[in-house]
Design an enzyme around this catalytic site. Structure first.
Site, PDB file in Angstrom:
ATOM      1  N   LYS A 136       0.828  -1.195   0.000  1.00  0.00           N
ATOM      2  CA  LYS A 136       0.000   0.000   0.000  1.00  0.00           C
ATOM      3  C   LYS A 136       0.871   1.256   0.000  1.00  0.00           C
ATOM      4  CE  LYS A 136      -3.691  -2.067   2.820  1.00  0.00           C
ATOM      5  NZ  LYS A 136      -4.842  -1.808   1.946  1.00  0.00           N
ATOM      6  N   ARG A 210     -10.326 -11.359   1.659  1.00  0.00           N
ATOM      7  CA  ARG A 210     -11.215 -12.355   1.058  1.00  0.00           C
ATOM      8  C   ARG A 210     -10.591 -13.751   1.087  1.00  0.00           C
ATOM      9  NH1 ARG A 210     -11.354  -8.989  -4.390  1.00  0.00           N
ATOM     10  NH2 ARG A 210     -11.216  -7.409  -2.741  1.00  0.00           N
TER      11      ARG A 210
END
Length: 348
Positions: A136, A210
Site C-alpha cells: 500500500k 477475502r
C-alpha cells in the site's frame, strides 16, 4: 445530546428516565440493563480496534477471545498454523506467511437450551495490513491496524450475546493474520488451493481479506451447518467510494436475510445499503489459470466483485456479507465519535 456545530461532543455522566406509571418500570429497567450491556461491548470493540498493531497480533487477539469465553461460559477453539495446515486452510496461511507471527482461527460457540436456530457470524481479523508484496501507499498505512474491525465486531457481539443470553445458538468465527512483506510472503501469480478445494490465482496480495474469509466461511458452513451466516469485514476501499463513511454495503444470496439486516440496522443506527450480485459481476472474478482470481478488473465494481468472490465459498446456506470499510472508522462530523478512532460498528 447533540453537540453544536464546531463544538466538542457533550460528555454525558448521568441519564434519568421517568416512567409514566409503575407498571412500565420493569420493562424500562430491563431495557436499560440490556442497553448498558450493548454499549459496554461496543466500547470494548472500539478499544480492541484502537490498540496499536504491536499490541494486537493474531495470538493476542486469540487471548482476548479465550479470556472472555472462559468468563462467560462460551466454548472456544483456537487453530494455529499447524491446525490450519492440517485442515487445508491455505487461504489463511498464504496471507500469513510473510509475517513472523502465526495466523489464528478463533471459534466461539454460544448455546441455548431453547434454541431453534443457529446463526454464524464471521469477522475479518487482519491485525495489520501492509498490502504484502502489492504494498500500500505509506501515507495512511498506519490506519491499517483497523483491518481487524470485522473481528472486533464479531468478538464484541459474542461478548454481548454471552451476557444477554438470547434463545438462539450463535457461532463466532474470526480468521486472523498479519499481511506483511517478509521473505516467504505470497506473491502475485501464486495459485492457492483453498479449504473447499477451489483454486485461486493471486493477482494482488492486498486482496487478502477475502482469502481469509473464504476459508473461514467454507469451514463454518461445513462444520457447524448454521441456518444463516453473516460476515463483517473491512474489505474494500470501493465501498467507501460508493457510500462514504455513513453506511455499510450488504451483499447476499437471500433477500429475506437482507431484510432482516435492514431491520436490525434501522433499530441500531448502524446503517446498511444493499448491492446487487448479478452473474455478470461473478464472471469478473473467474480465473485464467485457476478457478478464481482474487481481484476483478481494476476500477470496476470492486466491492461487488469481492462479495462475488466470497460467494464461491458458500454452498447452500443463507449468507450475507457486510463490507464495513467505511463505517469501521473515519466518519466525520459525528458528535460522539472521533474520526481517527474505531466506531465499534457491527456489535449493535
Amino acid at each position: 445530546f447533540k453537540a453544536e456545530a464546531g463544538n466538542a461532543a457533550v460528555g454525558v455522566e448521568e441519564i434519568s428516565i421517568i416512567a409514566g406509571d409503575e407498571s412500565s418500570q420493569a420493562d424500562l429497567r430491563e431495557g436499560c440493563a440490556r442497553t448498558a450491556i450493548e454499549c459496554k461491548n461496543v466500547n470494548w470493540a472500539r478499544d480492541l480496534s484502537n490498540r496499536p498493531p504491536n499490541a494486537l497480533t493474531p495470538a493476542i487477539l486469540a487471548e482476548f477471545a479465550e479470556s472472555f469465553a472462559e468468563e462467560l461460559g462460551l466454548d472456544c477453539t483456537i487453530f494455529g498454523d499447524e491446525e490450519l495446515d492440517q485442515h487445508g486452510m491455505n487461504g489463511i496461511l498464504s496471507v500469513s506467511q510473510g509475517s513472523s507471527e502465526e495466523a489464528r482461527l478463533i471459534t466461539l460457540e454460544y448455546k441455548h437450551d431453547n434454541a431453534k436456530e443457529t446463526l454464524a457470524i464471521v469477522g475479518k481479523g487482519v491485525t495489520f495490513d501492509t498490502g504484502g508484496i502489492s504494498i500500500k501507499p505509506g501515507t495512511d498505512m498506519h490506519e491499517m491496524k483497523y483491518d481487524m474491525c470485522g473481528a472486533a465486531a464479531v468478538l464484541g457481539a459474542m461478548k454481548c450475546i454471552g451476557e444477554l443470553k438470547p434463545e438462539i445458538n450463535v457461532i463466532g468465527v474470526v480468521p486472523s493474520a498479519e499481511n506483511k512483506t517478509g521473505s516467504e510472503a505470497y506473491v502475485p501469480g501464486d495459485i492457492i488451493r483453498m479449504y473447499n478445494g477451489k483454486t485461486v490465482e493471486v493477482h494482488n496480495t492486498d486482496a487478502e481479506g477475502r482469502m481469509l474469509l473464504a476459508d473461514a466461511l467454507a469451514y463454518t458452513e461445513k462444520t457447524f451447518k448454521p441456518d444463516a451466516i453473516v460476515d463483517f469485514a473491512t474489505l474494500t476501499g470501493a465501498v467507501v467510494v460508493s457510500l462514504g463513511h455513513y453506511a455499510a454495503g450488504v451483499f447476499s444470496n437471500d433477500d429475506s436475510l437482507v431484510n432482516e439486516l435492514e431491520i436490525a440496522a434501522d433499530a441500531s443506527g448502524e446503517r446498511v445499503w444493499p448491492f446487487p450480485m448479478w452473474g455478470d459481476y461473478a464472471r469478473l472474478v473467474e480465473g485464467t489459470h485457476a478457478d478464481l482470481c482474487n481481484i476483478g478488473p481494476r476500477g470496476e465494481a470492486g466491492s461487488i466483485t469481492a462479495a462475488c468472490f466470497l460467494s464461491n465459498f458458500i454452498e447452500h446456506t443463507r449468507w450475507a456479507h457486510v463490507d464495513i470499510a467505511g463505517t469501521a472508522w473515519g466518519g466525520k462530523h459525528i458528535s460522539y465519535l472521533n474520526s481517527k478512532h474505531a466506531t465499534g460498528y457491527g456489535v449493535r
